[in-house]
Write an enzyme that holds these catalytic residues in place. Sequence first.
Site, short mmCIF file in Angstrom:
data_model
loop_
_atom_site.label_atom_id
_atom_site.label_comp_id
_atom_site.label_asym_id
_atom_site.label_seq_id
_atom_site.Cartn_x
_atom_site.Cartn_y
_atom_site.Cartn_z
N ASN A 1 0.87 -1.18 0.00
CA ASN A 1 0.00 0.00 0.00
C ASN A 1 0.90 1.23 0.00
OD1 ASN A 1 -1.69 2.11 0.63
ND2 ASN A 1 -2.61 1.13 2.43
N HIS B 1 -9.88 6.62 -1.62
CA HIS B 1 -9.83 5.99 -0.29
C HIS B 1 -10.86 4.84 -0.17
CE1 HIS B 1 -7.89 9.84 1.45
NE2 HIS B 1 -6.97 8.88 1.38
N ARG C 1 -1.71 18.63 -0.09
CA ARG C 1 -2.66 18.90 -1.19
C ARG C 1 -3.68 19.95 -0.76
NH1 ARG C 1 -4.42 12.90 -2.15
NH2 ARG C 1 -2.73 12.32 -0.76
N GLU D 1 -6.68 -1.08 5.43
CA GLU D 1 -6.76 -1.29 3.98
C GLU D 1 -6.09 -2.61 3.60
OE1 GLU D 1 -4.94 2.48 3.79
OE2 GLU D 1 -6.54 3.39 2.63
#
Length: 392
Positions: A8, A181, A241, A379
């Site tokens: 990941n 996400h 960001r 995840e």
Amino acid sequence: MAHALTLNAGSSSLKFGLFDLSAAEPKVIANGKADRIGGAATLTLKNPDGVRLVDASPIPAEGVVDHHEALTAALRALTDHFPKARIVTVGHRIVHGGLDYTGPTLLDEKSVEKLAELEPFAPLHQPHNLAAVRAAMTAFPQAAQVGCFDTAFHRNHPFVNDVFALPRAYYDKGVRRYGFHGLSYDYIAGELARIAPQLHAGRVVVAHLGNGASMCGMKAGRSMASSMGFSALDGLPMGTRCGQVDPGVLLYLMQQEGLSADEITRLLYTESGLLGLSGLSNDMRILQSSDSEEAQQAIDYFTFRARRELGGLAAALEGLDGVVFCGGIGENSSLIRDGICAGLSWIGIEIDAAANAANASVISTDTAQVTVMVIPTDEEIVIARACAALTS
Ligand code: ADP
């Protein structure tokens, strides 16, 4: 015994996991993280009991550590500690699946090439994700490579949350609100179904707040709307960001400031957000421990925009039954959770200060209309489950 390796590759981190596939549900044997990639990165490897097999060991590099060096260090640590592991499949988090990849997929050279066409859509992530796939194809030529896509969870959201009000031809070309996400939201939806089925059946906003940050409005565990759109830039401000900006600002940067497309890309992805506003750091821990006024303003902006987004998603869902915080900031920062929830009592959110300070799993008061939870996201297990399903 067969094992899966999950990779990941995030913007500033590489998380990886080693899973035993002999039972129906993959069992984690070790997981690790290369942290602070792009700077003085370190590697940590833990067993499932949290025992550190490698403890924040500096990753050797000529200068700043890049994703490739982080992956090499991770594979070396796994080989040292688990020499008998038989990796039959490598699962990859891939940020963009475009219109075609709507679920986990076995990857080959051709599909990697096709996914590389989406690199301009996610320049901070997709190249790192695909570099990891190529590196894994070389390191494990016999293993099945499985791609799991962050956009997939959102692909069935309603048209009004899929489209921009641009000439229709752009929609047909794929200029859409993809949302990201998705692996994290998939995991949280699964956990809600398991531990809070009533909430799962209702209207929930999930706030994934990490170095990248977004929110997803779910009904019955399905994505209805997301704060991120065409790219992973939109919505909430993030570590580096910008989050939502008026498109007119981009025209100004081009026409008046004379910035090139590459310069604007760098500005929006790597120089903005918490880092740009604070002038200090993209790391929330550093901002929280700073006395600087700019650091405080960056935190205030982050919480303010998150509160606005939460209110907007509640409207999109036509009401709100639950909120879930996850991600590095969402799971660990009671200050940020409190900052976001403060002022939302009108929507039924009331935070229990002691539960919030303890990062408890339920942090709302007993009498609040909206249940607010903290659920550590995972995840990697979502990727490992896909590996097991596609290679069984
Ligand atoms: P990524 O998006 O790279 O996977 P993470 O989900 O690991 O990132 O989140 C990283 C962010 O979480 C960083 O801004 C970090 O400062 C923040 N974070 C981690 N622990 C804490 C903490 N205890 N308090 C505040 N912020 C934290």
